[in-house]
Design an enzyme around this catalytic site. Structure first.
Site, PDB file in Angstrom:
ATOM      1  CG  ASP A  48      34.600  10.258  34.439  1.00 16.15           C
ATOM      2  OD1 ASP A  48      35.427  10.117  35.222  1.00 16.15           O
ATOM      3  OD2 ASP A  48      33.204   9.942  34.497  1.00 16.15           O
ATOM      4  CD  GLU A 107      24.031   6.500  33.515  1.00 15.52           C
ATOM      5  OE1 GLU A 107      25.325   6.502  33.496  1.00 15.52           O
ATOM      6  OE2 GLU A 107      23.427   5.968  34.238  1.00 15.52           O
TER       7      GLU A 107
END
Length: 231
Positions: free
Chosen positions: A198, A12
């Protein structure tokens, strides 16, 4: 202005290093922060690590030694609502702990740690300015509660249990409320921008690796663009 950008994982953080150049490294707590100068702002970018303790420890270490003016917390989250889809952006309005159950210890609500607020609300001028930037740039996002716990949510059973106590929560992750608690005590504004990787169900583990880097870069690009335009 001194700005901290903290993300949990290396995948990230990659985009920030591509975007900001010529930074030098400084150690705060157990993590290395890269220090950049962007548009006359001092920017500190570091990895918090995964989970509440790592998040709190590394942000507190930085804030104890540097008079940070604004904290950005970014990265990924799982969706808790049918209306929140993969790659959506969530601008957190508040954080709470979904795994704190202290109602039997006194006059507390689910998610509340004794002696702490029931919710860590993120209202601030800095957050309002960032929201206005998103709107001006026509960047789609949702606003709402995000909940935090030390477990990766990867089943419908886990999701349903969380939603029993936090029916309006948009997303779930593993660091945000800890960041918010530290920022609350240091009296620093926190902007929490999570990108959905997700659906927090049985497909989450397979989805996460595929989407985490993609959506992490999406959030990072927005934050980098905002900082470059700050006065």
């Amino acid at each position: 202005m001194k700005i901290a950008i903290i993300v949990p994982m290396e995948i990230e953080a990659e985009y920030y290093r591509k975007y900001f150049h010529s930074g030098h490294k400084e150690m705060f707590g157990s993590t290395t922060f890269e220090h950049f100068c962007v548009n006359q702002n001092d920017v500190y970018i570091g990895l918090s690590g995964i989970g509440k303790v790592q998040a709190a420890m590394n942000l507190a270490s930085l804030l104890s030694l540097v008079d940070i003016d604004l904290v950005f917390m970014t990265g990924t989250a799982g969706s808790l609502q049918d209306s929140v889809h993969k790659e959506d952006l969530i601008l957190a309005s508040a954080f709470a702990y979904h795994d704190a159950h202290n109602t039997l210890a006194g006059d507390y609500v689910e998610g509340q740690i004794p002696g702490e607020p029931a919710l860590f609300n993120l209202d601030s001028t800095a957050r309002s300015n960032f929201a206005q930037f998103l709107q001006k740039e026509k960047i789609d996002y949702q606003e709402g509660l995000i909940v935090t716990g030390d477990s990766f949510i990867g089943s419908q059973v886990q999701k349903d249990k969380i939603k029993q106590n936090f029916s309006t929560a948009l997303g779930v992750e593993m660091e945000g409320a800890a960041f918010a608690q530290v920022a609350y005590h240091f009296e620093k504004p926190l902007i929490g921008l999570r990108a959905i990787s997700d659906n927090g169900n049985q497909d989450a583990n397979g989805d996460f690796d595929h989407f985490a880097q993609k959506v992490g870069a999406k959030a990072a690009k927005i934050i980098c663009s905002y900082i470059e335009k700050m006065a």
